[in-house]
Structure formats: C-alpha cells, structure tokens
Scaffold this motif. Structure first.
Motif, PDB file in Angstrom:
ATOM      1  N   GLU A 107      98.571  34.779  60.006  1.00 55.64           N
ATOM      2  CA  GLU A 107      99.539  34.936  59.211  1.00 55.64           C
ATOM      3  C   GLU A 107      99.047  34.837  57.540  1.00 55.64           C
ATOM      4  OE1 GLU A 107     102.038  31.524  59.484  1.00 55.64           O
ATOM      5  OE2 GLU A 107     102.505  31.715  61.841  1.00 55.64           O
ATOM      6  N   VAL A 108      98.026  34.125  57.471  1.00 53.66           N
ATOM      7  CA  VAL A 108      97.539  34.228  56.079  1.00 53.66           C
ATOM      8  C   VAL A 108      97.048  35.453  55.679  1.00 53.66           C
ATOM      9  CG1 VAL A 108      95.759  33.268  54.397  1.00 53.66           C
ATOM     10  CG2 VAL A 108      97.213  31.708  55.828  1.00 53.66           C
ATOM     11  N   VAL A 109      96.016  36.103  56.541  1.00 45.90           N
ATOM     12  CA  VAL A 109      95.458  37.281  56.269  1.00 45.90           C
ATOM     13  C   VAL A 109      96.458  38.585  55.969  1.00 45.90           C
ATOM     14  CG1 VAL A 109      95.413  38.307  58.600  1.00 45.90           C
ATOM     15  CG2 VAL A 109      93.408  38.597  57.016  1.00 45.90           C
ATOM     16  N   GLU A 110      97.517  38.445  56.551  1.00 47.22           N
ATOM     17  CA  GLU A 110      98.600  39.492  56.125  1.00 47.22           C
ATOM     18  C   GLU A 110      99.109  39.412  54.678  1.00 47.22           C
ATOM     19  OE1 GLU A 110      99.316  41.914  58.203  1.00 47.22           O
ATOM     20  OE2 GLU A 110      97.742  41.037  59.551  1.00 47.22           O
ATOM     21  N   LYS A 111      98.942  38.263  53.981  1.00 47.83           N
ATOM     22  CA  LYS A 111      99.427  38.022  52.824  1.00 47.83           C
ATOM     23  C   LYS A 111      98.361  37.985  51.743  1.00 47.83           C
ATOM     24  CE  LYS A 111     103.264  35.576  54.764  1.00 47.83           C
ATOM     25  NZ  LYS A 111     103.569  34.278  55.249  1.00 47.83           N
ATOM     26  N   THR A 112      97.036  38.303  51.869  1.00 53.46           N
ATOM     27  CA  THR A 112      95.993  38.250  51.020  1.00 53.46           C
ATOM     28  C   THR A 112      96.334  39.279  49.797  1.00 53.46           C
ATOM     29  OG1 THR A 112      94.758  39.980  51.802  1.00 53.46           O
ATOM     30  CG2 THR A 112      94.394  37.875  52.778  1.00 53.46           C
ATOM     31  N   PRO A 113      95.816  38.905  48.662  1.00 55.40           N
ATOM     32  CA  PRO A 113      96.163  39.759  47.666  1.00 55.40           C
ATOM     33  C   PRO A 113      95.793  41.374  47.667  1.00 55.40           C
ATOM     34  CG  PRO A 113      95.222  37.700  46.694  1.00 55.40           C
ATOM     35  CD  PRO A 113      95.138  37.985  48.245  1.00 55.40           C
ATOM     36  N   VAL A 114      94.609  41.652  48.121  1.00 55.15           N
ATOM     37  CA  VAL A 114      94.396  42.935  48.376  1.00 55.15           C
ATOM     38  C   VAL A 114      95.261  43.729  49.341  1.00 55.15           C
ATOM     39  CG1 VAL A 114      92.592  44.824  48.532  1.00 55.15           C
ATOM     40  CG2 VAL A 114      92.118  42.756  47.249  1.00 55.15           C
ATOM     41  N   THR A 115      95.597  42.817  50.448  1.00 53.26           N
ATOM     42  CA  THR A 115      96.162  43.293  51.486  1.00 53.26           C
ATOM     43  C   THR A 115      97.619  43.907  51.003  1.00 53.26           C
ATOM     44  OG1 THR A 115      95.285  42.027  53.294  1.00 53.26           O
ATOM     45  CG2 THR A 115      97.509  43.088  53.650  1.00 53.26           C
ATOM     46  N   LYS A 116      98.148  42.927  50.104  1.00 54.77           N
ATOM     47  CA  LYS A 116      99.464  43.335  49.532  1.00 54.77           C
ATOM     48  C   LYS A 116      99.521  44.563  48.550  1.00 54.77           C
ATOM     49  CE  LYS A 116     101.633  38.613  49.383  1.00 54.77           C
ATOM     50  NZ  LYS A 116     102.157  37.514  48.435  1.00 54.77           N
ATOM     51  N   VAL A 117      98.508  44.838  47.797  1.00 55.37           N
ATOM     52  CA  VAL A 117      98.440  45.824  46.967  1.00 55.37           C
ATOM     53  C   VAL A 117      98.239  47.120  47.804  1.00 55.37           C
ATOM     54  CG1 VAL A 117      97.142  46.916  45.190  1.00 55.37           C
ATOM     55  CG2 VAL A 117      97.723  44.498  45.049  1.00 55.37           C
ATOM     56  N   MET A 118      97.406  47.031  48.754  1.00 55.88           N
ATOM     57  CA  MET A 118      97.235  48.182  49.533  1.00 55.88           C
ATOM     58  C   MET A 118      98.500  48.619  50.219  1.00 55.88           C
ATOM     59  SD  MET A 118      93.213  47.759  50.920  1.00 55.88           S
ATOM     60  CE  MET A 118      91.810  48.042  49.997  1.00 55.88           C
ATOM     61  N   ARG A 119      99.238  47.692  50.802  1.00 57.55           N
ATOM     62  CA  ARG A 119     100.323  47.976  51.420  1.00 57.55           C
ATOM     63  C   ARG A 119     101.459  48.623  50.416  1.00 57.55           C
ATOM     64  NH1 ARG A 119     100.278  43.085  55.661  1.00 57.55           N
ATOM     65  NH2 ARG A 119      99.108  44.432  57.263  1.00 57.55           N
TER      66      ARG A 119
END
Length: 130
Positions: A107-119
């Motif tokens: 769950e946490v890995v889906e909300k990392t800062p770089v994950t969010k920006v890339m999405r």
C-alpha cells in the motif's frame, strides 16, 4: 526540491550529471551510438523510482519497528499495446515479514513521492540560457 546539471564531457552521448557534491555518468548503449559508459536515460528514470521506493519503505518499516533486513526492489519497464510505458516493481526483503506487513508495504509503495509524480505527470518548462 531538487537540482541537477548535466554537462557533455565525452565522445558521442556521454554526459556528466552533477547534484551538489555527487556525480554520475549518463550515456546510451553502444547499440544506440553511445559508449555504454553510464546509465541510459530510462535507466535513470527507473533508478529514481527505485531509490524512492527503497527509501520510503525503509522509513516506513523503521517507524513501525519492522526489520526488513536487506531490501531490494527490481524494476523493469516495457511499452504496452497503446505504446504507454508500464513499470513493474518486484520487492524483496531478507527478513521474514508477515502477510499483513507485506500488504501494508505494498500500500505504501503506491504512494511514494516519485510514484505519485510519475503517475500524475509534471509540467516541464524550458528556456534559453545566456
């Protein structure tokens, strides 16, 4: 937030990337006309996501008092049928974790800062320097 500078310093596509006191080499593989002397641009893209993944999950585990042991994230990318980039992460920890702990880390890995920006995407602007 972050600042880097890239300088062409070698043959073909070899470049030095600097961020503060740190440096690394970017290049293209020989198959694309480079020297294979450093990370290719999409390797750097995945490296940014993998670093954020590992750091964020290590921080979360420390806050929870969980031991991860050696943590490893393996990332790969491909293009789908619509030519959109698809990135896949496989996460490993050498310490034994419960199914509930893994569920929380996923769950946490889906909300990392770089994950969010890339999405979300980013606004990118350019200008001529003097």
């Amino acid at each position: 937030m972050a600042q880097v500078q890239i300088v062409s310093d070698g043959p073909n596509y070899r470049h030095q990337i600097h961020s503060g006191a740190h440096a690394l080499v970017a290049d293209e593989p020989a198959s694309l006309g480079g020297q294979g002397a450093g990370f290719a641009p999409f390797d750097l893209y995945l490296a940014a996501l993998s670093a954020c993944t590992a750091i964020t999950l290590r921080m979360h585990a420390e806050k929870k008092g969980w031991e991860l042991g050696e943590f490893r994230a393996e990332l790969s990318s491909r293009r789908d049928a619509a030519d959109r980039l698809v990135v896949h992460r496989v996460l490993h920890a050498s310490a034994p974790l419960t199914d509930a702990q893994w569920a929380r880390l996923l769950e946490v890995v889906e909300k990392t800062p770089v994950t969010k920006v890339m999405r979300e995407g980013a606004t990118i602007t350019s200008e001529r320097g003097v």
